[in-house]
Design an enzyme around this catalytic site. Structure first.
Site, mmCIF file in Angstrom:
data_model
loop_
_atom_site.group_PDB
_atom_site.id
_atom_site.type_symbol
_atom_site.label_atom_id
_atom_site.label_comp_id
_atom_site.label_asym_id
_atom_site.label_seq_id
_atom_site.Cartn_x
_atom_site.Cartn_y
_atom_site.Cartn_z
ATOM 1 N N HIS A 72 44.848 65.984 41.943
ATOM 2 C CA HIS A 72 45.870 66.336 42.750
ATOM 3 C C HIS A 72 47.167 65.281 42.602
ATOM 4 C CE1 HIS A 72 47.999 69.041 45.613
ATOM 5 N NE2 HIS A 72 48.590 67.874 45.907
ATOM 6 N N CYS A 73 48.192 65.586 42.126
ATOM 7 C CA CYS A 73 49.196 64.857 41.763
ATOM 8 C C CYS A 73 50.321 64.608 42.722
ATOM 9 C CB CYS A 73 49.722 64.844 40.406
ATOM 10 S SG CYS A 73 50.821 63.457 39.978
ATOM 11 N N PRO A 74 50.669 63.691 43.476
ATOM 12 C CA PRO A 74 51.501 63.690 44.558
ATOM 13 C C PRO A 74 52.920 63.795 43.991
ATOM 14 C CG PRO A 74 50.405 61.727 44.706
ATOM 15 C CD PRO A 74 49.744 62.375 43.794
ATOM 16 N N ASN B 16 53.660 67.134 43.147
ATOM 17 C CA ASN B 16 53.108 68.094 44.294
ATOM 18 C C ASN B 16 52.382 69.299 43.774
ATOM 19 O OD1 ASN B 16 52.927 68.997 46.953
ATOM 20 N ND2 ASN B 16 54.972 69.926 46.947
ATOM 21 N N ASN B 17 51.445 69.235 43.176
ATOM 22 C CA ASN B 17 50.840 70.214 42.502
ATOM 23 C C ASN B 17 49.531 69.622 41.899
ATOM 24 O OD1 ASN B 17 50.094 72.687 41.527
ATOM 25 N ND2 ASN B 17 51.699 72.655 39.792
#
Ligand SMILES: [Zn+2]
Ligand SMILES: [Zn+2]
Length: 366
Positions: free
Chosen positions: A154-156, A159-160
């Site tokens: 999950h990549c901040p 945001n996805n």
């Protein structure tokens, strides 16, 4: 009172999650202003240099924005309905105590599904929260609160969740932003040196030029290590999660379980047609629910799939296509991307072959 408060909290959380994306967006806007206006228009005196820099810069800027946009706004794919427990199975699972009884239900279900991975203790991988049998390489994301197909992480910054549906876009985003930063640093270098030699006129442009070089160089260094790491992951056919914890097959963990060799591994992410490799359009092979593995034959509980043999599409249709239950809900992108089918394969058979199709394509080209 309590539920509405938690709803408000969740809404606030959702807004806060956009802050890193906003940060990158603002940096991109400032870099555009600093490069185009302050460096190219104000500071560059040579017309030829100005034109070349502006043309290449805009090309890179568009590619960067395009891949970033696609990574952010491509919805992660969730397991198709075949992996979800039916109402009766759900009831039975709730009735059974944890352990053997539950596993019995899951094992019966898993027999009809194309799954080869297990938990470390050899049990069927099951998500309590989504109430489904997890397809291979699928993981539950606690931020998205969903099971994500071929979840990478999950990549901040986007945001996805990065997974099957947008991994190619994420990879291109890394490549494009690295190129963008390297290009800015390289073309800004001589003006940056002039700044320190006091060769620039005393305007605000000189500070933009200085900060632009620092920012571009800093991002280039951090992006190159991340990009290098993902190049290695793609060549080995591993997700970030799998690099930390190897997938467990019937015979135990195997970090190379999904690897088919560097060229085929790359094709699994980027597709068959090299023309589309550098464009952020979806061309990954397969449907995200099943993946060819060279370990299939070692699994006595699962029927062998075409990936284990050098079979042609023709004899896949003659032998029993796997899985036994057609996964009609699965989105098979190969069918929609102009793949040609051998003669004599009916539409229904194509539907049934949905899962084995990626295997077939990979097997057919050597
Ligand atoms: Zn889940
Ligand atoms: Zn997520």
């Amino acid at each position: 009172m309590a539920p509405s408060r938690s709803r408000t909290l969740r809404r606030c959380q959702r807004v806060l999650y956009w802050i890193p994306v906003l940060f990158i967006g603002l940096i991109a806007c400032w870099s555009y202003y600093a490069y185009v206006i302050q460096l190219c228009v104000v500071s560059m005196k040579n017309i030829g240099e100005k034109v070349v820099c502006l043309v290449f810069y805009h090309l890179l800027f568009i590619m960067f924005l395009w891949s970033y946009w696609k990574t952010i706004f491509t919805k992660p794919m969730n397991p198709s309905k075949e992996f979800h427990l039916s109402y009766t199975d759900r009831e039975q699972i709730e009735r059974e105590d944890r352990g053997e009884g539950q596993q019995e239900v899951l094992r019966r279900m898993a027999k009809e599904l194309p799954i080869y991975t297990r938990t470390l203790s050899g049990a069927i991988r099951y998500c309590d929260r989504c109430q489904l049998v997890k397809p291979d390489r699928c993981h539950h994301c606690s931020v998205c609160d969903k099971c994500i197909l071929k979840m990478d992480h999950h990549c901040p910054w986007v945001n996805n969740c990065v997974g099957f549906s947008n991994y190619k876009f994420f990879f291109l985003f890394l490549a494009d932003s690295l190129l963008y930063c390297v290009f800015i640093a390289a073309t800004d270098l001589q003006y940056f040196i002039k700044f320190w030699m006091n060769g620039l006129p005393d305007t605000q442009a000189k500070f933009h030029i200085m900060f632009l070089f620092f920012a571009a160089a800093m991002f280039s260094i951090s992006l190159s290590s991340l990009f290098g790491y993902h190049c290695w992951l793609v060549s080995k056919n591993r997700s970030t999660l799998e690099a930390f914890r190897a997938p467990v097959f019937r015979n135990g963990p195997d970090k190379n379980g999904f690897s088919l060799g560097c060229s085929k591994n790359m094709k699994q992410v980027f597709g068959d047609e090299k023309t589309y490799w550098l464009l952020p359009v979806f061309t990954s092979l397969g449907d995200g629910c099943s993946f060819p593995t060279c370990l299939v034959n070692q699994d006595p509980e699962q029927p062998s799939t075409p990936s284990a043999h050098n079979s042609t599409a023709k004899n896949i249709t003659e032998t029993h296509p796997f899985p036994a239950k057609p996964l009609r809900e699965s989105q098979n992108h190969l069918l929609g991307s102009g793949q040609t089918w051998p003669e004599g394969v009916s539409d229904d058979e194509k539907g049934q072959l949905g899962m084995s199709n990626p295997v077939m394509v990979i097997e057919n080209e050597t």
